[in-house]
Design a protein around this motif. Structure first.
Motif, PDB file in Angstrom:
ATOM      1  N   TYR A   1     -11.066   0.758  -5.986  1.00 22.75           N
ATOM      2  CA  TYR A   1      -9.762   0.153  -5.714  1.00 22.75           C
ATOM      3  C   TYR A   1      -8.976   0.986  -4.702  1.00 22.75           C
ATOM      4  N   PHE A   2      -8.886   2.291  -4.950  1.00 28.59           N
ATOM      5  CA  PHE A   2      -8.080   3.126  -4.064  1.00 28.59           C
ATOM      6  C   PHE A   2      -8.663   3.212  -2.664  1.00 28.59           C
ATOM      7  N   VAL A   3      -9.974   3.247  -2.543  1.00 27.39           N
ATOM      8  CA  VAL A   3     -10.586   3.349  -1.221  1.00 27.39           C
ATOM      9  C   VAL A   3     -10.594   1.997  -0.516  1.00 27.39           C
ATOM     10  N   GLY A   4     -10.829   0.921  -1.249  1.00 35.27           N
ATOM     11  CA  GLY A   4     -11.029  -0.360  -0.599  1.00 35.27           C
ATOM     12  C   GLY A   4      -9.873  -1.325  -0.608  1.00 35.27           C
ATOM     13  N   VAL A   5      -8.947  -1.223  -1.552  1.00 30.94           N
ATOM     14  CA  VAL A   5      -7.966  -2.283  -1.722  1.00 30.94           C
ATOM     15  C   VAL A   5      -6.527  -1.794  -1.652  1.00 30.94           C
ATOM     16  N   GLU A   6      -6.260  -0.542  -1.890  1.00 34.07           N
ATOM     17  CA  GLU A   6      -4.888  -0.031  -2.001  1.00 34.07           C
ATOM     18  C   GLU A   6      -4.178  -0.070  -0.655  1.00 34.07           C
ATOM     19  N   GLN A   7      -3.671  -1.244  -0.318  1.00 33.47           N
ATOM     20  CA  GLN A   7      -2.845  -1.416   0.878  1.00 33.47           C
ATOM     21  C   GLN A   7      -2.283  -2.825   0.848  1.00 33.47           C
TER      22      GLN A   7
ATOM     23  N   LEU B   1     -14.116   4.886 -13.809  1.00 37.28           N
ATOM     24  CA  LEU B   1     -13.835   5.798 -12.699  1.00 37.28           C
ATOM     25  C   LEU B   1     -14.307   5.205 -11.373  1.00 37.28           C
ATOM     26  N   THR B   2     -15.464   4.576 -11.372  1.00 37.75           N
ATOM     27  CA  THR B   2     -15.986   3.945 -10.163  1.00 37.75           C
ATOM     28  C   THR B   2     -15.072   2.813  -9.700  1.00 37.75           C
TER      29      THR B   2
ATOM     30  N   ARG C   1     -12.307   5.614   4.079  1.00 38.78           N
ATOM     31  CA  ARG C   1     -12.549   4.165   4.069  1.00 38.78           C
ATOM     32  C   ARG C   1     -13.512   3.786   5.191  1.00 38.78           C
ATOM     33  N   HIS C   2     -13.273   4.287   6.377  1.00 39.13           N
ATOM     34  CA  HIS C   2     -14.134   3.952   7.504  1.00 39.13           C
ATOM     35  C   HIS C   2     -15.522   4.589   7.355  1.00 39.13           C
ATOM     36  N   LEU C   3     -15.566   5.762   6.807  1.00 39.15           N
ATOM     37  CA  LEU C   3     -16.858   6.416   6.580  1.00 39.15           C
ATOM     38  C   LEU C   3     -17.730   5.591   5.632  1.00 39.15           C
ATOM     39  N   LEU C   4     -17.104   4.963   4.626  1.00 36.48           N
ATOM     40  CA  LEU C   4     -17.836   4.145   3.660  1.00 36.48           C
ATOM     41  C   LEU C   4     -18.036   2.704   4.121  1.00 36.48           C
ATOM     42  N   GLY C   5     -17.552   2.355   5.314  1.00 41.41           N
ATOM     43  CA  GLY C   5     -17.806   1.038   5.867  1.00 41.41           C
ATOM     44  C   GLY C   5     -16.733   0.013   5.611  1.00 41.41           C
ATOM     45  N   PHE C   6     -15.573   0.416   5.087  1.00 42.78           N
ATOM     46  CA  PHE C   6     -14.476  -0.522   4.910  1.00 42.78           C
ATOM     47  C   PHE C   6     -13.736  -0.644   6.230  1.00 42.78           C
ATOM     48  N   PRO C   7     -13.254  -1.838   6.560  1.00 40.69           N
ATOM     49  CA  PRO C   7     -12.534  -2.010   7.836  1.00 40.69           C
ATOM     50  C   PRO C   7     -11.150  -1.384   7.802  1.00 40.69           C
TER      51      PRO C   7
ATOM     52  N   ALA D   1      -0.961  -3.546  -3.341  1.00 43.37           N
ATOM     53  CA  ALA D   1      -0.737  -2.117  -3.565  1.00 43.37           C
ATOM     54  C   ALA D   1       0.000  -1.865  -4.872  1.00 43.37           C
ATOM     55  N   LEU D   2      -0.441  -0.877  -5.610  1.00 38.53           N
ATOM     56  CA  LEU D   2       0.240  -0.458  -6.829  1.00 38.53           C
ATOM     57  C   LEU D   2       1.356   0.532  -6.531  1.00 38.53           C
ATOM     58  N   PHE D   3       1.234   1.232  -5.422  1.00 40.05           N
ATOM     59  CA  PHE D   3       2.207   2.244  -5.039  1.00 40.05           C
ATOM     60  C   PHE D   3       2.873   1.828  -3.734  1.00 40.05           C
ATOM     61  N   GLU D   4       4.165   2.094  -3.617  1.00 38.94           N
ATOM     62  CA  GLU D   4       4.887   1.752  -2.397  1.00 38.94           C
ATOM     63  C   GLU D   4       4.524   2.704  -1.271  1.00 38.94           C
ATOM     64  N   GLY D   5       4.652   2.213  -0.055  1.00 36.32           N
ATOM     65  CA  GLY D   5       4.408   3.049   1.108  1.00 36.32           C
ATOM     66  C   GLY D   5       2.939   3.110   1.485  1.00 36.32           C
ATOM     67  N   GLU D   6       2.672   3.933   2.461  1.00 38.49           N
ATOM     68  CA  GLU D   6       1.324   4.061   3.014  1.00 38.49           C
ATOM     69  C   GLU D   6       0.667   5.383   2.657  1.00 38.49           C
ATOM     70  N   THR D   7       1.223   6.128   1.695  1.00 45.60           N
ATOM     71  CA  THR D   7       0.724   7.476   1.400  1.00 45.60           C
ATOM     72  C   THR D   7      -0.730   7.458   0.956  1.00 45.60           C
ATOM     73  N   ILE D   8      -1.068   6.658  -0.038  1.00 47.98           N
ATOM     74  CA  ILE D   8      -2.448   6.604  -0.539  1.00 47.98           C
ATOM     75  C   ILE D   8      -3.386   6.116   0.557  1.00 47.98           C
ATOM     76  N   HIS D   9      -2.946   5.104   1.302  1.00 51.64           N
ATOM     77  CA  HIS D   9      -3.777   4.575   2.380  1.00 51.64           C
ATOM     78  C   HIS D   9      -4.070   5.639   3.429  1.00 51.64           C
ATOM     79  N   GLU D  10      -3.074   6.402   3.794  1.00 55.79           N
ATOM     80  CA  GLU D  10      -3.269   7.431   4.819  1.00 55.79           C
ATOM     81  C   GLU D  10      -4.153   8.574   4.324  1.00 55.79           C
ATOM     82  N   TRP D  11      -4.044   8.924   3.045  1.00 52.97           N
ATOM     83  CA  TRP D  11      -4.905   9.982   2.492  1.00 52.97           C
ATOM     84  C   TRP D  11      -6.366   9.567   2.528  1.00 52.97           C
TER      85      TRP D  11
END
Length: 69
Positions: free
Chosen positions: A38-44, A32-33, A63-69, A48-58
């Motif tokens: 993956y979804f918070v840090g890499v999904e873009q 789960l971790t 991401r920024h709160l956790l310190g990812f650029p 990306a496993l999913f097309e589009g920017e939907t997961i990234h935008e959600w």
């Protein structure tokens, strides 16, 4: 004064949890971790496993709160 204000019952015995009972929960928490990381840090982009920017935008603000650029 034959009675005490503090009860004299023995403390409850603590039974240890066996490793075989703990292992499935540890594996579940680890998977789960990794999925959340993956979804918070890499999904873009290219990975990306999913097309589009939907997961990234959600997850964008998280991401920024956790310190990812």
């Amino acid at each position: 004064m034959a009675h005490s204000a503090v009860p004299t019952t023995a403390p409850a015995a603590i039974t240890p949890i066996s490793l075989s009972a703990l292992a499935p929960w540890a594996v579940f928490a680890g998977v789960l971790t990794l999925v959340l990381l993956y979804f918070v840090g890499v999904e873009q982009g290219a990975t990306a496993l999913f097309e589009g920017e939907t997961i990234h935008e959600w997850l964008h603000d998280g991401r920024h709160l956790l310190g990812f650029p």
